[in-house]
Design a protein around this motif. Structure first.
Motif, mmCIF file in Angstrom:
data_model
loop_
_atom_site.group_PDB
_atom_site.id
_atom_site.type_symbol
_atom_site.label_atom_id
_atom_site.label_comp_id
_atom_site.label_asym_id
_atom_site.label_seq_id
_atom_site.Cartn_x
_atom_site.Cartn_y
_atom_site.Cartn_z
ATOM 1 N N SER A 66 0.885 -1.288 -0.008
ATOM 2 C CA SER A 66 -0.216 -0.031 0.047
ATOM 3 C C SER A 66 0.819 1.174 -0.142
ATOM 4 O O SER A 66 0.511 2.310 -0.661
ATOM 5 C CB SER A 66 -0.811 0.081 1.221
ATOM 6 O OG SER A 66 -1.752 -1.063 1.262
ATOM 7 N N LYS A 105 -1.318 4.360 -1.385
ATOM 8 C CA LYS A 105 -2.497 4.302 -1.898
ATOM 9 C C LYS A 105 -3.481 4.527 -0.610
ATOM 10 O O LYS A 105 -3.334 4.473 0.523
ATOM 11 C CB LYS A 105 -2.559 2.641 -2.264
ATOM 12 C CG LYS A 105 -1.755 2.358 -3.406
ATOM 13 C CD LYS A 105 -1.810 0.851 -3.594
ATOM 14 C CE LYS A 105 -0.997 0.366 -4.711
ATOM 15 N NZ LYS A 105 -1.205 -1.149 -4.719
ATOM 16 N N LYS A 116 -9.821 4.500 -5.661
ATOM 17 C CA LYS A 116 -8.502 3.865 -6.196
ATOM 18 C C LYS A 116 -7.531 4.989 -6.038
ATOM 19 O O LYS A 116 -6.362 5.018 -6.632
ATOM 20 C CB LYS A 116 -8.675 3.407 -7.677
ATOM 21 C CG LYS A 116 -9.455 2.285 -7.727
ATOM 22 C CD LYS A 116 -9.480 1.779 -9.370
ATOM 23 C CE LYS A 116 -10.391 0.617 -9.534
ATOM 24 N NZ LYS A 116 -10.583 0.155 -10.914
ATOM 25 N N LYS A 118 -4.372 7.177 -5.154
ATOM 26 C CA LYS A 118 -3.227 7.243 -4.773
ATOM 27 C C LYS A 118 -2.469 8.678 -4.516
ATOM 28 O O LYS A 118 -2.796 9.234 -5.750
ATOM 29 C CB LYS A 118 -2.680 6.270 -5.615
ATOM 30 C CG LYS A 118 -1.152 5.966 -5.242
ATOM 31 C CD LYS A 118 -0.425 5.043 -6.033
ATOM 32 C CE LYS A 118 -0.185 5.534 -7.671
ATOM 33 N NZ LYS A 118 0.499 4.402 -8.617
#
Length: 718
Positions: A66, A105, A116, A118
């Protein structure tokens, strides 16, 4: 009745709907608000970079992809990732020189949705400081700061070793040898590093400041003192510090100068200037050389034969909108090179790692053994400085980050991003003679109170810091952090006196003493012998607090601050704290686990004050006699405005491990009807020469017998 009930039911349903909608909006905002990640733009090799986020990071996500880092080629690289002191900061280390991108993320956070989203942040690992390459680069730097926060302006223009310990030592020095002169010295933080003061003595002459004039007083015979020399500075020039080096009087002063702008009109600037005066003939002091640099002084230090000057300045960068070609470089001055100000060359301006403040830190050094001819070494850095601590091999400058996640703009020249507010950058400048080199940088959470919150011991830097807000929404906390020579954290002690803040700190060898306060004064005794494991040994809670701690001996400390009272508001019934009279405490720390306040002196009442509360150089010391004193202005409760003026002058105490005894009462009592002190007659410093003690005020110098404190003589300064 039925209609009314129906209406009541509808109102209830509408209320439920509104409440539910509000809660949903709150939940949506919490889970869907934009991720914000900021980090400094550069970090030295072997140091840790911190990225700050606006959510709580799940520690389990540090290893599942992540959060990851890519190099310039877009390849994932191995790096050491961990959480910082809070769960909203990510510590990154173990990377070689190069350019990198941090990827975070949404899944990295403890609470997230299926978004989604990021966030990426670019940063560099560097071996040496980056230099400004062109005028356009410098313009871009300040333009982007202006775009980031157009209202910021100039608000912040106003501080492996083989060296033995630099920590504070006691004043237990011996008497002078036969034939030598015994006299006062400045109360410096580090033994052997001179800081300068507003009044100094060489053992015969007293050099003191009044407005824009330096008075030289012959005090060899206290009964026959006389002013033998004066140095009157030009208009708009005000001296702030004095030092004596052999036959040279070193004077630091603020000089207001004008410089032309690109539109032809003049703008003023402050030049912190050092004047070197030959005083071999004190009746005719001669200016030999002047050097200066733009800005306000962060600190002046003299170590051995070298004098160091550190200033902080900010250009009027907000004028870029009107004058796009304005001069943004700081200016310096050296009378040896001419009478005009000159701009620092571009190739001499370097960027401190992570710098995003509209300020310059200028560090200069001059060799005193040949100050008439020696080159002035000057280094200029983009980045602000506030507090300054100097050891015998390094200068440490702190800079507070005031930024937030809002009002930021990208920077093309350098990827500058603003850390969260409440963080402090620490910059380490290695010194060797007149050579100065920026060697390390780190960022810590919280704020540093003053120079006494820092100390170097066998190459390790110890820093006392406060995080959060005292009485604010973010509960305050206090910490002790220890760093190696590269400013990598090696040890820490956290969560001291939650809800309070640090009022004073003092390091004495392998022990640290920290005073915090909210309603009582906890004095913490901390063992820092093992830099990796600082440990609280003991704690003492007493009323009041100490603003300044001074070492008396290895096992005793003097604390100077205020007595306090907890009162109750009659209307709200809530408690609040008020400061009362000044307080001098004697602490016995011979039993480290059970520190004691063995004696205390309460002076005056509410309104009583002394410069020693905020300026350690106002403390008078004569170790051979056990004397400690300070200027003071006395008040007590009462009078028409709640405070009654009692008088002003100075007090001298004999302080030994047995206790505190008033020895010299040099207070001039208030005259009938006198409600306030007279600035001209306020004592500012005390000095001693041989068997006499001298009080220095703007209007006169008085001499007193060191044993009886009977007045011996006086001289007017006019």
């Amino acid at each position: 009745m039925k209609g009314w009930l129906d209406m009541k039911g509808k109102v209830y349903v509408i209320g439920v709907i509104i409440a539910t909608f509000t809660i949903c909006i709150g939940i949506f905002y919490y889970f869907e608000r934009k991720i914000e990640v900021v980090a400094t733009s550069a970090v030295f090799e072997n140091q840790t970079l911190y990225a700050y986020v606006n959510r709580t990071v799940d520690p389990e996500r540090l290893k599942d992809g992540s959060i990851y880092i890519e190099n310039q080629q877009g390849e994932k690289v191995d790096a050491q990732l961990s959480l910082g002191k809070s769960a909203s900061s990510i510590a990154i280390s173990g990377l070689p020189k190069g350019d990198y991108t941090l990827h975070v993320k949404v899944s990295a956070f403890e609470k997230f949705t299926n978004s989604k989203e990021k966030k990426t942040v670019k940063f560099s690992v560097i071996e040496e400081l980056e230099k400004i390459a062109s005028t356009e680069d410098l313009k871009n730097y300040f333009s982007n700061i202006l775009n980031r926060d157009p209202y910021q302006f100039n608000s912040r223009e106003e501080e492996s070793s083989n060296v033995m310990e630099d920590s504070a030592k006691s004043d237990a020095t011996g008497s002078p040898s036969e034939g030598e002169t015994s006299h006062s010295s400045t109360n410096n933080q580090v033994d052997g590093i001179e800081e300068g003061d507003i009044a100094v003595t060489d053992g015969r002459y007293i050099y003191s400041l009044k407005e824009n004039t330096v008075y030289i007083t012959d005090a060899k015979v206290p009964q026959k003192m006389k002013v033998v020399g004066k140095i009157k500075l030009e208009e708009n020039t005000y001296p702030t510090k004095l030092m004596v080096y052999n036959d040279t009087l070193i004077m630091v002063y603020d000089k207001y100068k004008e410089k032309a702008s690109d539109k032809g009109h003049s703008i003023g600037t402050n030049i912190t200037t050092i004047g070197f005066y030959n005083i071999a003939d004190v009746e005719n002091p001669k200016l030999i050389r002047e050097v200066g640099q733009e800005g306000s002084v962060t600190g002046v230090r003299q170590y051995k034969e070298v004098l160091y000057l550190i200033t902080n300045t900010s250009p009027r960068y907000w004028m870029l909108r009107e004058e796009p070609n304005m001069e943004l470089r700081p200016q310096v001055y050296d009378s040896k090179a001419g009478a005009e100000l000159t701009s620092v060359p571009l190739d001499k301006i370097m960027i401190l790692p992570g710098s995003s403040e509209p300020n310059y830190t200028i560090v200069s050094a001059v060799d005193l053994t040949d100050f008439e001819n020696t080159e002035l070494k000057t280094e200029t850095y983009l980045g602000s400085g506030s507090n300054l601590y100097m050891s015998k091999n390094a200068i440490y400058v702190t800079a507070t980050n005031y930024g937030s996640f809002e009002n930021r703009a990208s920077v093309e020249m350098i990827d500058i991003v603003q850390p969260t507010s409440g963080n402090t950058d620490i910059y380490k400048f290695a010194i060797q003679g007149t050579e100065i080199a920026m060697k390390a940088q780190t960022t810590i959470e919280g704020s540093v109170l003053n120079q006494f919150s820092m100390d170097e011991y066998y190459g390790y830097l110890r820093v006392a810091t406060t995080t959060g807000e005292w009485g604010g929404e973010s509960v305050s906390n206090n910490h002790l952090l220890i760093f190696d020579e590269h400013l990598n954290e090696v040890g820490k002690l956290t969560d001291l006196a939650r809800g309070e803040r640090i009022y004073s700190a003092r390091f004495m060898g392998d022990k640290a003493y920290i005073v915090t306060f909210k309603e009582v004064d906890p004095l913490f005794v901390i063992d820092v012998e093992d830099p990796k494991k600082p440990t609280v040994l003991g704690e003492l809670k007493i009323p009041g607090f100490s603003n300044y701690l001074h070492p008396l001996s290895e096992n005793h400390l003097i604390g100077i601050g205020y007595d306090t009272k907890v009162r109750v508001d009659e209307a709200s019934k809530q408690t609040f704290v008020t400061t009362e009279g000044m307080k001098v405490s004697l602490f016995d720390v011979s039993d480290l686990e059970n520190p004691k306040e063995v004696d205390v002196e309460i002076i005056g009442g509410r309104g009583t004050y002394s410069d020693v509360q905020h300026d350690h150089k106002a403390l008078f010391r004569d170790a051979a006699k056990g004397y400690y004193g300070f200027p003071i202005t006395l008040y007590e409760e009462g009078g028409e405005y709640g405070q009654k003026y009692l008088g002003s002058g100075a007090l001298v105490y004999t302080i030994t491990k047995e206790g505190i005894t008033l020895t010299g009462d040099l207070i001039t009592k208030a005259k009938a009807g006198e409600q306030y002190e007279d600035w001209e007659n306020l004592v500012q410093r005390l000095l001693y020469i041989n068997d006499a003690v001298y009080t220095i005020s703007p209007s006169e110098i008085r001499a007193f017998d060191k044993d009886t404190f009977k007045k011996l003589g006086a001289v007017k300064l006019k």
